[in-house]
Design a protein around this motif. Structure first.
Motif, mmCIF file in Angstrom:
data_model
loop_
_atom_site.group_PDB
_atom_site.id
_atom_site.type_symbol
_atom_site.label_atom_id
_atom_site.label_comp_id
_atom_site.label_asym_id
_atom_site.label_seq_id
_atom_site.Cartn_x
_atom_site.Cartn_y
_atom_site.Cartn_z
ATOM 1 N N ALA A 1 -7.487 0.653 -10.625
ATOM 2 C CA ALA A 1 -7.440 -0.327 -9.525
ATOM 3 C C ALA A 1 -8.654 -1.252 -9.565
ATOM 4 C CB ALA A 1 -7.376 0.397 -8.185
ATOM 5 N N ALA A 2 -8.415 -2.525 -9.276
ATOM 6 C CA ALA A 2 -9.515 -3.499 -9.242
ATOM 7 C C ALA A 2 -10.437 -3.243 -8.063
ATOM 8 C CB ALA A 2 -8.940 -4.915 -9.178
ATOM 9 N N VAL A 3 -9.876 -2.800 -6.955
ATOM 10 C CA VAL A 3 -10.652 -2.530 -5.739
ATOM 11 C C VAL A 3 -10.188 -1.197 -5.178
ATOM 12 C CG1 VAL A 3 -11.283 -3.355 -3.440
ATOM 13 C CG2 VAL A 3 -10.840 -5.008 -5.267
ATOM 14 N N ARG A 4 -11.146 -0.407 -4.714
ATOM 15 C CA ARG A 4 -10.803 0.907 -4.151
ATOM 16 C C ARG A 4 -11.511 1.123 -2.822
ATOM 17 N NH1 ARG A 4 -11.629 2.603 -9.529
ATOM 18 N NH2 ARG A 4 -13.692 3.413 -9.002
ATOM 19 N N ARG B 1 -6.895 -7.602 -6.890
ATOM 20 C CA ARG B 1 -7.795 -8.543 -6.233
ATOM 21 C C ARG B 1 -7.083 -9.396 -5.187
ATOM 22 N NH1 ARG B 1 -13.089 -7.232 -6.645
ATOM 23 N NH2 ARG B 1 -13.556 -6.507 -8.764
ATOM 24 N N ASP B 2 -5.779 -9.597 -5.372
ATOM 25 C CA ASP B 2 -5.056 -10.400 -4.392
ATOM 26 C C ASP B 2 -4.428 -9.553 -3.296
ATOM 27 O OD1 ASP B 2 -3.083 -9.189 -5.852
ATOM 28 O OD2 ASP B 2 -1.958 -11.010 -6.297
ATOM 29 N N GLY B 3 -4.820 -8.267 -3.223
ATOM 30 C CA GLY B 3 -4.452 -7.451 -2.075
ATOM 31 C C GLY B 3 -3.180 -6.643 -2.182
ATOM 32 N N LYS B 4 -2.609 -6.538 -3.368
ATOM 33 C CA LYS B 4 -1.410 -5.703 -3.514
ATOM 34 C C LYS B 4 -1.834 -4.247 -3.753
ATOM 35 C CE LYS B 4 2.298 -8.246 -3.109
ATOM 36 N NZ LYS B 4 3.365 -8.191 -4.102
ATOM 37 N N LEU B 5 -1.322 -3.342 -2.923
ATOM 38 C CA LEU B 5 -1.634 -1.923 -3.083
ATOM 39 C C LEU B 5 -1.028 -1.396 -4.382
ATOM 40 C CD1 LEU B 5 -1.039 -0.534 0.532
ATOM 41 C CD2 LEU B 5 -3.218 -0.576 -0.679
ATOM 42 N N THR B 6 -1.840 -0.677 -5.138
ATOM 43 C CA THR B 6 -1.350 -0.027 -6.357
ATOM 44 C C THR B 6 -1.384 1.492 -6.234
ATOM 45 O OG1 THR B 6 -3.582 -0.119 -7.306
ATOM 46 C CG2 THR B 6 -2.088 -1.946 -7.807
ATOM 47 N N LEU C 1 -11.703 -7.115 0.319
ATOM 48 C CA LEU C 1 -10.983 -8.175 -0.378
ATOM 49 C C LEU C 1 -11.184 -9.543 0.267
ATOM 50 C CD1 LEU C 1 -7.638 -6.250 -0.924
ATOM 51 C CD2 LEU C 1 -9.234 -6.931 -2.721
ATOM 52 N N ASN C 2 -11.822 -9.557 1.441
ATOM 53 C CA ASN C 2 -11.984 -10.792 2.210
ATOM 54 C C ASN C 2 -10.634 -11.425 2.540
ATOM 55 O OD1 ASN C 2 -13.519 -12.710 3.583
ATOM 56 N ND2 ASN C 2 -13.616 -14.071 1.804
ATOM 57 N N ILE C 3 -9.704 -10.553 2.961
ATOM 58 C CA ILE C 3 -8.359 -10.978 3.371
ATOM 59 C C ILE C 3 -8.167 -10.590 4.835
ATOM 60 C CG2 ILE C 3 -5.873 -10.635 3.003
ATOM 61 C CD1 ILE C 3 -6.457 -10.011 0.089
ATOM 62 N N ASP C 4 -7.545 -11.470 5.588
ATOM 63 C CA ASP C 4 -7.273 -11.170 6.985
ATOM 64 C C ASP C 4 -6.465 -9.869 7.082
ATOM 65 O OD1 ASP C 4 -7.008 -12.352 9.930
ATOM 66 O OD2 ASP C 4 -5.068 -11.498 9.355
ATOM 67 N N PRO C 5 -6.808 -8.992 8.032
ATOM 68 C CA PRO C 5 -6.112 -7.696 8.138
ATOM 69 C C PRO C 5 -4.598 -7.808 8.322
ATOM 70 C CG PRO C 5 -8.139 -7.632 9.392
ATOM 71 C CD PRO C 5 -7.971 -9.052 8.941
ATOM 72 N N GLU D 1 -2.743 -10.409 7.226
ATOM 73 C CA GLU D 1 -2.248 -10.925 5.958
ATOM 74 C C GLU D 1 -2.163 -9.824 4.910
ATOM 75 O OE1 GLU D 1 -0.789 -13.174 2.923
ATOM 76 O OE2 GLU D 1 -0.853 -13.654 5.065
ATOM 77 N N LEU D 2 -3.155 -8.926 4.885
ATOM 78 C CA LEU D 2 -3.117 -7.822 3.933
ATOM 79 C C LEU D 2 -1.903 -6.937 4.178
ATOM 80 C CD1 LEU D 2 -4.422 -6.193 1.636
ATOM 81 C CD2 LEU D 2 -5.706 -4.935 3.390
ATOM 82 N N ARG D 3 -1.620 -6.691 5.423
ATOM 83 C CA ARG D 3 -0.450 -5.864 5.741
ATOM 84 C C ARG D 3 0.846 -6.564 5.350
ATOM 85 N NH1 ARG D 3 -4.622 -4.359 8.928
ATOM 86 N NH2 ARG D 3 -4.685 -2.180 9.667
ATOM 87 N N LEU D 4 0.896 -7.870 5.548
ATOM 88 C CA LEU D 4 2.098 -8.614 5.173
ATOM 89 C C LEU D 4 2.293 -8.646 3.661
ATOM 90 C CD1 LEU D 4 1.904 -11.592 7.701
ATOM 91 C CD2 LEU D 4 3.573 -9.729 7.696
ATOM 92 N N ARG D 5 1.212 -8.678 2.907
ATOM 93 C CA ARG D 5 1.336 -8.675 1.448
ATOM 94 C C ARG D 5 1.861 -7.335 0.932
ATOM 95 N NH1 ARG D 5 -4.050 -12.022 -0.769
ATOM 96 N NH2 ARG D 5 -3.765 -13.796 0.658
ATOM 97 N N ASN D 6 1.774 -6.316 1.771
ATOM 98 C CA ASN D 6 2.255 -4.989 1.380
ATOM 99 C C ASN D 6 3.388 -4.508 2.286
ATOM 100 O OD1 ASN D 6 0.224 -4.057 -0.825
ATOM 101 N ND2 ASN D 6 -1.058 -4.935 0.794
ATOM 102 N N TYR D 7 4.100 -5.475 2.846
ATOM 103 C CA TYR D 7 5.201 -5.186 3.759
ATOM 104 C C TYR D 7 6.317 -4.457 3.016
ATOM 105 C CZ TYR D 7 8.248 -6.121 7.794
ATOM 106 O OH TYR D 7 9.058 -6.011 8.910
ATOM 107 N N ALA D 8 6.730 -3.328 3.545
ATOM 108 C CA ALA D 8 7.771 -2.514 2.893
ATOM 109 C C ALA D 8 9.149 -2.984 3.342
ATOM 110 C CB ALA D 8 7.562 -1.042 3.223
ATOM 111 N N GLU D 9 9.893 -3.578 2.421
ATOM 112 C CA GLU D 9 11.251 -4.038 2.743
ATOM 113 C C GLU D 9 12.249 -2.889 2.760
ATOM 114 O OE1 GLU D 9 11.690 -6.866 3.850
ATOM 115 O OE2 GLU D 9 10.022 -8.083 3.104
#
Length: 737
Positions: A169-172, A292-297, A370-374, A376-384
């Motif tokens: 992972a790039a960020v942990r 780095r762009d906030g996608k959970l791995t 990540l310097n991402i709005d909290p 926005e981070l959740r939306l980038r990992n929204y579970a469909e």
């Protein structure tokens, strides 16, 4: 046949139908039923956490005027606490002490004061052993639970390769979060009144589950459940601690049989710390890996919680982590440590309340890294779809919850930098978190009777634990029957009524409501068939689909002059009533869909930088919780959950003596809970949600989701205000100084 628009009472903020009885004292709780020749039981509790009773001197107690019996392991009747499901009980069958506060005797007297005095005279000597009290000192003894966590899932679940994903992972974020033991403290203490009538036992009990309590008493006493009638018409709060039948319940029945008189046993406030459950301590490790762009791995959530040495209770802190965010590699695990304390139990949103603190705090930490709005981070990992089982959601309005909650709160005005927002000398912090809770439903039954006078009586053996069950079921019945609310009498709380599940897991509205809805529809249909087949009826020969039921009458859609009342139909057929029963149960929907409620919590805190004092000053919660049965009671339930979460975040902490295992703050003077001055303006927003899959009413339940995410939202707001990340609840001022 349909009910008319005038009967569209579901969802409306109808006042509580039991409100008048409650404010005038007419609502009787378990300890308030007048019974002839009543006696009073007071339990004697152990003062050590582990060992044996070597001597118990009851002579002085037995000589107190009015004392009828002093029952200990030396003279108690044979019983079995292992039958009937639920928690394992201590019923004075031996001299073994398993935890401090264990019931080791019961005094019965003709007055409460005499029973209290006599109990104080009993002298006990022990062979004391060193107890295991602190979980943190015994983590090397943690083990994999033998049982399942709720929803019949194994304690450990995983998909993908979390270890590898974390490595690359790039960020942990890899942190430990802890929550302490918490106690329920409902306004009404645990109370049981036991009355023998020959070989029949009548019990008034403060319980969230009359049928499970009936089974537990029957198993403990070795009698048939049919010989026990248990009633619980009103419960003054439960929050989970009254979901199981604890030792004092069959002890009251045993004592009543021994003295051959009714026995009332009410636990004192201090007696409710230990023998009737609590939310267990948890230690949780959360590891997140992301691009780095906030996608959970990678997402790993490991929880360790306490249980007793004689029973097993799992606090399923990892339930939310498995389903809340889209991630290719997820792992959740649960471990237990046995301690010489009482068995923990369910406490409002068990698992999700504690688990969401850890998970949603970690997500916030990742957002800052990540310097991402909290949001926005959740939306980038929204579970469909549900990551844990790949099933589609029956409905999910979480995006809308984020949107409307943020708009109402004013989130767009937030400066994300910690310590950047001030009001004079005070530090202002804004935090948010996701809320979620599963949608549960169990088999339930109801009987509806349309009476000759045009009123209706509806019965279902549920419980009203203060949530408004009397009221919402009256509304459901009114809509199904086409009757005004004031013409419905809904009764519950008696094992002689149709069976229903425990009032826990936010399932009463879905379970009992469905049964009441179906029974009402069936009764109305039977009445209609009488009219359609009756040549004397103005509706004779009409098409059932063309008939409207409204305000106690049936009439044709386009010819309202062709109508007649329910009372008129029954009178012409010389019938005292018409009756219908419904036995409702879930189908295959949970194999096809993942079913959850969702929400977004937004908190504002005000922190004094000199003293560390924290005040929650504003709250907005937005929720997608299916169909709302009563706007007023639902709003109240969610506000109550949020207040409960404020206590969890900032105050609640059960302190235990490490040597004797005794709770040292076992009263409301020292066990702190929020009071009016601690509670800010709370705004609850409902996102409209139509879920056709979960149950015929489309309801999801609101009793528990309100607390989920609250502690995390406050912790995140405190970090935003101060720059200090507190991972150990409660967040007290000493942790900020």
């Amino acid at each position: 046949m349909n009910t008319g628009d005038k009967n569209g009472v579901i969802g409306k903020p109808v006042n509580r139908v039991d409100g008048h009885l409650k404010v005038t004292g007419g609502a009787r709780y378990a300890a308030e039923f007048p019974v002839a020749k009543m006696t009073y039981g007071v339990t004697i509790q152990s003062t050590i956490a582990k060992g044996k009773i070597t001597q118990i001197d009851t002579k002085a107690a037995e000589q107190v005027p009015g004392v009828l019996a002093v029952i200990t392991h030396l003279n108690a009747p044979k019983a079995s606490g292992e039958k009937g499901g639920g928690r394992k009980l201590q019923l004075l069958q031996d001299n073994i002490v398993l935890y401090s506060g264990q019931h080791i005797g019961i005094v019965v007297a003709d007055t409460f004061e005499r029973a209290m005095h006599a109990a104080s005279l009993v002298k006990v000597r022990y062979q004391e052993e060193k107890p295991t009290i602190h979980m943190k000192d015994n983590l090397d003894k943690a083990y994999v639970p033998g049982g399942k966590i709720p929803r019949n899932e194994p304690p450990d679940k995983s998909h993908g390769d979390v270890a590898q994903a974390l490595t690359t992972a790039a960020v942990r974020v890899e942190e430990t979060y802890t929550t302490p033991v918490e106690n329920h403290n409902p306004m009404e203490p645990h109370a049981t009144t036991a009355v023998w009538q020959g070989n029949q036992l009548l019990v008034y009990d403060a319980t969230q589950g009359i049928f499970s309590a009936q089974q537990k008493i029957a198993g403990a006493l070795g009698i048939e459940p049919a010989n026990i009638r248990l009633m619980s018409y009103y419960v003054g709060g439960g929050f989970g601690c009254k979901g199981s039948a604890w030792s004092h319940v069959p002890l009251a029945a045993m004592a009543a049989r021994q003295v051959n008189r009714p026995v009332k046993l009410v636990l004192g406030r201090i007696q409710m710390y230990g023998p009737v459950g609590f939310r267990p301590e948890t230690i949780q490790q959360v590891s997140l890996g992301a691009t780095r762009d906030g996608k959970l791995t990678a997402l790993r959530h490991s929880g360790t919680s306490q249980t007793s040495t004689f029973d097993e209770f799992i606090e399923p802190v990892g339930k939310s982590a498995g389903m809340l965010y889209a991630c290719p590699n997820i792992e959740t695990s649960h471990r237990l440590v046995q301690l010489d304390q009482g068995t923990p139990t369910y406490m409002r949103a068990p698992g999700e309340a504690s688990g969401s603190f850890a998970l949603e705090s970690a997500i916030d930490e990742l957002a800052y890294k990540l310097n991402i709005d909290p949001i926005e981070l959740r939306l980038r990992n929204y579970a469909e779809v549900d990551p844990s089982n790949k099933l589609p959601w029956s409905s999910k309005s979480l995006r809308e919850c984020y949107k409307v909650g943020a708009q109402r709160f004013g989130w767009q005005k937030r400066n994300p930098k910690p310590r950047s927002m001030r009001d004079g000398n005070y530090l202002i912090g804004w935090g948010m978190a996701t809320a979620t809770y599963p949608t549960n439903r169990s088999p339930a039954s109801a009987i509806t009777q349309i009476m000759a006078d045009g009123t209706a009586l509806v019965r279902s053996g549920s419980q009203d634990i203060g949530t408004g069950t009397y009221t919402v079921m009256t509304q459901v019945a009114a809509q199904a029957l086409g009757l005004p609310v004031e013409k419905i009498r809904f009764e519950l709380g008696d094992t002689n009524m149709p069976e229903t599940p425990v009032s826990g897991g936010s399932q009463t509205a879905a379970s009992v409501g469905t049964a009441v809805h179906l029974a009402g529809n069936e009764a109305r249909s039977k009445l209609l068939q009488l009219a359609l087949a009756d040549q004397a009826s103005p509706l004779y020969g009409a098409n059932a689909e063309d008939v409207i039921a409204e305000n106690g009458s049936l009439f044709l859609k386009n010819k309202s002059s062709k109508s007649e009342t329910y009372a008129g139909i029954l009178a012409r057929h010389k019938m005292k009533m018409i009756e219908a029963r419904a036995d409702a149960k879930p189908g295959e929907e949970k194999q096809k869909y993942s079913m959850h409620s969702f929400g977004a919590q937004f908190a504002e805190v005000r922190v004094n930088p000199d003293s560390g004092e924290i005040r929650v000053t504003r709250w907005v919660g937005a929720f997608g919780v299916g169909r709302i049965l009563n706007a007023k009671t639902a709003d109240s339930q969610l506000i109550g959950g949020i207040v409960y979460g404020i206590g969890m975040a900032l105050m609640e902490h059960t302190l235990t003596d490490p040597n004797r295992g005794r709770v040292v703050n076992a009263d409301l003077a020292e066990y702190h809970v929020p009071v009016n001055a601690d509670v800010p303006p709370i705004e609850v927003l409902f996102v409209d949600e139509n879920d056709p899959h979960i149950n015929p009413l489309g309801v999801k339940g609101v009793g528990e989701i309100g607390i989920t995410g609250v502690a995390a939202a406050i912790a995140n707001a405190v970090y935003h205000a101060t720059g200090k990340r507190i991972r150990d609840l409660p967040i007290t001022l000493d942790k900020l100084l």
